[in-house]
Write a protein that holds these residues in place. Structure first.
Motif, PDB file in Angstrom:
ATOM      1  N   UNK A 172       0.808  -1.229   0.000  1.00  0.00           N
ATOM      2  CA  UNK A 172       0.000   0.000   0.000  1.00  0.00           C
ATOM      3  C   UNK A 172       0.833   1.267   0.000  1.00  0.00           C
ATOM      4  N   UNK A 173       2.008   1.205   0.631  1.00  0.00           N
ATOM      5  CA  UNK A 173       2.819   2.416   0.742  1.00  0.00           C
ATOM      6  C   UNK A 173       3.570   2.714  -0.549  1.00  0.00           C
ATOM      7  N   UNK A 174       3.557   1.780  -1.482  1.00  0.00           N
ATOM      8  CA  UNK A 174       4.318   1.993  -2.719  1.00  0.00           C
ATOM      9  C   UNK A 174       3.411   2.472  -3.844  1.00  0.00           C
ATOM     10  N   UNK A 175       4.050   2.957  -4.900  1.00  0.00           N
ATOM     11  CA  UNK A 175       3.259   3.528  -5.989  1.00  0.00           C
ATOM     12  C   UNK A 175       2.526   2.420  -6.742  1.00  0.00           C
ATOM     13  N   UNK A 176       1.467   2.819  -7.430  1.00  0.00           N
ATOM     14  CA  UNK A 176       0.704   1.832  -8.190  1.00  0.00           C
ATOM     15  C   UNK A 176       1.568   1.241  -9.302  1.00  0.00           C
ATOM     16  N   UNK A 177       2.440   2.054  -9.884  1.00  0.00           N
ATOM     17  CA  UNK A 177       3.315   1.547 -10.947  1.00  0.00           C
ATOM     18  C   UNK A 177       4.228   0.448 -10.403  1.00  0.00           C
ATOM     19  N   UNK A 178       4.789   0.675  -9.221  1.00  0.00           N
ATOM     20  CA  UNK A 178       5.671  -0.337  -8.647  1.00  0.00           C
ATOM     21  C   UNK A 178       4.896  -1.609  -8.308  1.00  0.00           C
ATOM     22  N   UNK A 182      -6.427   7.043 -11.840  1.00  0.00           N
ATOM     23  CA  UNK A 182      -5.345   7.487 -10.960  1.00  0.00           C
ATOM     24  C   UNK A 182      -4.852   8.829 -11.466  1.00  0.00           C
ATOM     25  N   UNK A 183      -4.228   9.589 -10.575  1.00  0.00           N
ATOM     26  CA  UNK A 183      -3.690  10.874 -11.025  1.00  0.00           C
ATOM     27  C   UNK A 183      -2.424  10.629 -11.839  1.00  0.00           C
ATOM     28  N   UNK A 184      -1.544   9.786 -11.343  1.00  0.00           N
ATOM     29  CA  UNK A 184      -0.422   9.316 -12.154  1.00  0.00           C
ATOM     30  C   UNK A 184       0.141   8.055 -11.522  1.00  0.00           C
ATOM     31  N   UNK A 185       1.073   7.455 -12.192  1.00  0.00           N
ATOM     32  CA  UNK A 185       1.578   6.148 -11.767  1.00  0.00           C
ATOM     33  C   UNK A 185       2.292   6.173 -10.440  1.00  0.00           C
ATOM     34  N   UNK A 220       0.297   6.575  -4.505  1.00  0.00           N
ATOM     35  CA  UNK A 220       0.407   5.411  -3.638  1.00  0.00           C
ATOM     36  C   UNK A 220      -0.851   4.559  -3.721  1.00  0.00           C
ATOM     37  N   UNK A 221      -0.662   3.250  -3.687  1.00  0.00           N
ATOM     38  CA  UNK A 221      -1.785   2.325  -3.806  1.00  0.00           C
ATOM     39  C   UNK A 221      -2.806   2.555  -2.699  1.00  0.00           C
ATOM     40  N   UNK A 222      -2.335   2.994  -1.533  1.00  0.00           N
ATOM     41  CA  UNK A 222      -3.208   3.221  -0.386  1.00  0.00           C
ATOM     42  C   UNK A 222      -4.325   4.210  -0.708  1.00  0.00           C
ATOM     43  N   UNK A 223      -4.017   5.183  -1.566  1.00  0.00           N
ATOM     44  CA  UNK A 223      -4.965   6.271  -1.783  1.00  0.00           C
ATOM     45  C   UNK A 223      -5.991   6.004  -2.876  1.00  0.00           C
ATOM     46  N   UNK A 276      -8.428  -3.119  -9.735  1.00  0.00           N
ATOM     47  CA  UNK A 276      -8.020  -3.074 -11.131  1.00  0.00           C
ATOM     48  C   UNK A 276      -6.503  -3.101 -11.260  1.00  0.00           C
ATOM     49  N   UNK A 277      -5.813  -2.448 -10.332  1.00  0.00           N
ATOM     50  CA  UNK A 277      -4.346  -2.479 -10.378  1.00  0.00           C
ATOM     51  C   UNK A 277      -3.862  -3.913 -10.176  1.00  0.00           C
ATOM     52  N   UNK A 278      -4.506  -4.613  -9.213  1.00  0.00           N
ATOM     53  CA  UNK A 278      -4.119  -5.996  -8.963  1.00  0.00           C
ATOM     54  C   UNK A 278      -4.379  -6.846 -10.210  1.00  0.00           C
TER      55      UNK A 278
END
Lengths: 492, 440
Positions: A342-348, A384-387, A390-393, A401-403
């Motif tokens: 969750x603390x990492x970016x959606x891209x990561x 998302x606003x951009x890649x 953070x996944x948490x938000x 969908x990211x998963x």
């Protein structure tokens, strides 16, 4: 005058109306069964009663007096005791210490051990238990621990006792003991709210049943006025709107073949297969062993016995890494704990299972990662606003969908969806169903686990129902199946 | 954090702002030019300096410069006031006149020069000249800045490994003891196998590499116990910390090992690249490499993922055990390297080295903004953290703050850094409130 009245309780969470004006009454010496599907709002209602959730509207009366319950402590003072599936016991402390935790009997500032032991023995005896209260709780059986919880409630002079699926982890004999205890408490004038899924138990113990669905009470009568079929119908009886995309399946040869899968008492001799282009649903109640099967197929847990074959090749699967290499993907039931960092970016997060492709010589090809993620973002309409967000938000739907995106990019041959639409709003649900259809159309084998019966019926080609670790039945033509059929098998 | 570091530097610069004097060659150059300008090429000058290397360099250079400019240097005094008196007497006896007496900041204060006109009237009232002084913070002097970096090098090198371990969700308390173990092991190998004080470069290098590898093996052992038996890293590394420390004492039999060649100090005290100490060059190289690893490689991404959410990482196919094993091995290797640097700085190996260093290292990592719960942090943040600690210590030394007070202040700074970090993450309450997810 009823012991407890909850009137017009409303509660909304962001995006969900959990309770829409629910009424509940409970008389002294009565056992009220609270039933409904997962997500119907039972737990939220009980959290309101227990002071863990503050309602948006509505009132609570005890013995006719209006009360405000602002905290779990406040609820306790009013004589409301909650016993959850996961016990609130300190495993290292003894039964006595747990019973009197926070309300120790003291003499001159020191704990009066003898006095406490006498009272603990007495309380346990009242509910027909006679074990040494000095035994640490971690060494007690589940039923004994439950007894400690009930004894604790009694020591607090509880008038209202809420039992949340108390029989889930008990053996048949232990359940009988529990019912004996409940009947005894009834004679002492306690009001008991019993939440459960097993219908036969409800018919045995309850005086009255209240059915909840979609955050409202849809029916309430004395148990004698219910037939089993009526109760099931009332629990699941929602009309199917156009919630699901049209599905025309082209089913080919078997791809995933599972034989004699076992793990402890959670999974007992499970065999099934999923064909090319097929969506198979694993239905059943929470705790029936469905998620456990998925974890075995993914190598997340070790199996005691059984064979897993993909396209005729036997798979060893010592870790999820092996399963991924073999072409299996799992979308976990619990996105936050298991699906995302969750603390990492959606891209990561997206890149994590795909780094073998997205790196060269150990070095990341960040430009490729960004480009590929952007492609999936727009194709799947992930908001998302951009890649770098953070996944948490993200909202539940977008997180899911990211998963899904991270597994799609992996191009898995077998995809296991565990509760794919839990916490996902209706619009996003539809898109997820469309994706599942498309994947099946590409010739992949899809296994989906869901507690949402309309979803099971609307999405799957074939339905397997599990109960207590076994596959108790198969509905070969999901189109023709009914929710009642599934429920019958799930509570069998 | 960078801001905090800059503020600290500004603060210590301000409080150590004071009169500075040129010395040595630079002073001589400046003074020679000044004398020629004031007295012309025919100036007659007596040079007075103390008998010590820096003054000797000053005096020699000044004599050269003046002579080559055409001035005549009557005599160069290197010694005490009585030597100067004797020289003045000789000059007076030979009836020669003097235009100037060139001294340093120290010698110009000699009483012998106080009443020249009265004591030696025949000299023609020479003028006392000295190198120009200027004002500059002691803190910002080149030597002091290099000193800070050199002193923090060992801690900063260890902190690279610690950052990686903490980002991967662990902790390593054994690094301080590994400093001692590696330092002792390296010096023992040099003494017993590489030829002691006459050891050649090859033997030296081999001994050091062996000690570092040994330290890395200890780290790998730590990682293996943690991943295989799922024991909390705190406990495992605590055990290893005691074992490594005891092992170092056993190996060295409680003594310091100092039978090492002079060339051994190359790493710790040498400065081969534009005067930057070799240890600092090594440290910076490691930071750049670690930064690239953490931000640009698959391994780096895996380390973050494992620390951020172990289960999610495992279910995404990350080989979590191998990743954790790597982190502890790296930490062990770098602790060993730190031990070698320290042994080289002190030209000996002692089992007392590195005591409490694990705590300073962890402090550097935490002050640098890495979250102790794993998954978040930056390598260069740690470098800043290490510098913050070093600057505070150095600055307080310059201000003559005693060491007990220094400890208290350092502790306060660490607390402040962590609280600041919490505040940045959103409020003093710390924990994020669960955002009302429905579970019915």
């Amino acid at each position: 005058m009823p012991l407890l009245q909850m009137i017009g309780i409303e509660k909304s969470f962001p995006g969900v109306r959990a309770l829409t004006g629910v009424n509940l009454t409970l008389a002294a010496g009565e056992v009220l069964a609270l039933v409904g599907e997962n997500g119907a709002g039972k737990s939220t209602l009980m959290k309101v009663l227990g002071g863990a959730v503050e309602p948006d509207a509505g009132g609570i009366r005890i013995n006719g007096d209006e009360v405000r319950i602002e905290s779990p402590l406040g609820a306790r003072r009013l004589g409301i005791a909650m016993i959850y599936q996961e016990f609130n016991l300190v495993p290292a402390l003894s039964a006595r210490e747990n019973i009197f935790l926070g309300q120790e009997t003291t003499r001159g500032g020191f704990i009066a051990h003898d006095e406490e032991r006498r009272r603990a023995t007495e309380l346990l005896a009242r509910i027909g238990l006679d074990f040494d209260p000095e035994i640490p709780c971690r060494r007690l059986s589940v039923a004994q621990q439950q007894g400690v919880e009930i004894a604790k409630a009694l020591s607090l002079n509880a008038r209202i006792l809420v039992l949340d699926e108390p029989s889930a982890a008990l053996t048949t004999r232990e359940v009988e003991r529990l019912f004996a205890i409940i009947r005894q408490l009834q004679t002492h004038g306690l009001g008991i709210i019993y939440i459960g899924h097993r219908l036969e138990e409800i018919f045995e113990i309850a005086d009255r049943v209240m059915v909840m669905r979609d955050g409202a009470n849809v029916g309430e009568r004395a148990i004698a006025n219910f037939t089993r079929a009526q109760l099931i119908e009332m629990m699941v009886g929602r009309e199917l709107k156009d919630e699901f995309p049209k599905r025309t399946a082209t089913i080919g040869e078997p791809r995933l073949v599972v034989k004699g899968l076992r793990r402890g008492s959670a999974v007992r001799d499970v065999s099934f297969m999923v064909h090319r282009g097929e969506i198979v649903a694993l239905a059943g109640l929470v705790g029936a062993g469905r998620t456990e099967v998925a974890r075995l197929l993914f190598g997340a847990d070790a199996r005691d016995a059984g064979e897993i074959k993909l396209d005729g090749r036997s798979l060893e699967l010592r870790s999820p890494r092996d399963a991924i290499a073999a072409g299996i993907g799992l979308l976990t039931e619990d996105r936050k704990q298991q699906g995302l960092v969750l603390a990492h970016s959606v891209r990561e997060n997206f890149g994590l299972p795909n780094l073998d492709r997205l790196s060269r010589g150990g070095f990341l090809r960040l430009a490729n990662e960004r480009e590929e993620f952007a492609r999936y973002t727009s194709a799947m309409r992930i908001k998302i606003s951009d890649g770098e967000q953070r996944a948490r938000n993200l909202s539940g739907g977008n997180q899911q969908k990211v998963v899904i995106a991270k597994w799609l990019a992996r191009n898995c041959e077998v995809l296991i969806f565990d509760e794919p639409t839990r916490g996902v709003d209706v619009g996003a649900k539809y898109e997820i169903y469309v994706l599942m259809n498309e994947l099946a159309a590409q010739g992949k084998a899809i296994l989906t686990i869901s507690s949402d019966l309309p979803e099971v019926l609307g999405v799957a080609d074939r339905i397997l129902v599990m109960h207590e670790g076994r596959v108790t039945g198969e509905l070969a033509n999901a189109r023709a199946a009914t929710q009642e059929q599934i429920m019958e098998l799930a509570v069998a | 954090m960078v801001l905090a570091l800059l503020l600290l530097c500004a603060f210590f610069s301000a409080v150590t702002y004071s009169e500075q004097h040129l010395s040595g060659v630079a002073a001589a150059d400046q003074l020679a030019t000044a004398i020629i300008k004031q007295f012309g090429p025919g100036a007659r000058v007596l040079i007075a300096a103390r008998d010590q290397p820096e003054d000797a360099a000053f005096a020699e250079r000044l004599r050269q410069r003046l002579t080559s400019a055409g001035a005549s240097v009557t005599e160069v005094v290197k010694g005490e006031p009585k030597d100067a008196r004797a020289a003045l007497q000789r000059a007076a006896d030979s009836q020669s006149k003097l235009d100037a007496i060139a001294g340093t900041e120290a010698t110009r204060g000699w009483l012998v020069f106080a009443e020249l006109a009265k004591d030696f009237p025949s000299l023609g009232n020479p003028v006392l000249v000295q190198p120009r002084s200027y004002r500059w913070p002691n803190f910002l002097k080149r030597e002091n800045l290099l000193n800070i970096t050199n002193q923090i090098a060992v801690i900063a090198i260890l902190a690279v490994g610690m950052t990686v371990v903490i980002i991967a969700g662990g902790i390593d308390l054994s690094v301080g003891s590994l400093i001692a173990l590696a330092a002792v092991a390296a010096c023992l190998l040099i003494r017993d196998f590489a030829g002691g004080a006459n050891a050649a470069a090859f033997g030296l290098t081999l001994s050091c590499l062996a000690a570092i590898a040994g330290s890395g093996a200890v780290g790998a052992f730590t990682g293996a116990v943690i991943t295989r038996f799922l024991v909390p890293p705190f406990v495992v590394t605590l055990g290893v910390m005691l074992m490594a420390s005891g092992g170092a004492y056993l190996l060295a039999q409680g003594q310091s090992v100092y039978q090492v060649p002079d060339s051994f100090i190359w790493l710790g005290r040498g400065a081969n690249l534009f005067g930057v100490p070799n240890a600092v060059v090594l440290m910076l190289t490691l930071y750049v490499a670690a930064h690239v690893m953490m931000s640009r490689t698959r391994l780096g991404r895996y380390l973050y993922a494992v620390g951020g959410n172990l289960e999610a990482a495992r279910l995404s196919g990350v080989p979590v055990k191998r990743v954790q094993l790597f982190a502890y091995t790296l930490s062990g290797l770098l602790a060993g390297l730190g031990g070698i640097v320290m042994a080289s700085q002190l030209k000996s190996g002692s089992p007392t080295y590195g005591q409490m260093y694990e705590l300073y290292v962890i402090a550097a990592v935490v002050v640098g903004g890495t979250s102790l719960s794993g998954g978040e942090g930056k390598i260069f943040g740690t470098l800043i953290g290490a510098f913050i600690i070093a600057v505070i210590q150095n600055g307080m030394n310059l201000m003559n703050v005693e060491s007990y007070t220094q400890k208290v202040v350092l502790g306060l700074v660490i607390l402040a850094a962590v609280l600041l970090d919490k505040l940045k993450q959103g409020g003093w309450r710390g924990g994020r409130a669960p955002n009302g997810t429905q579970s019915a």
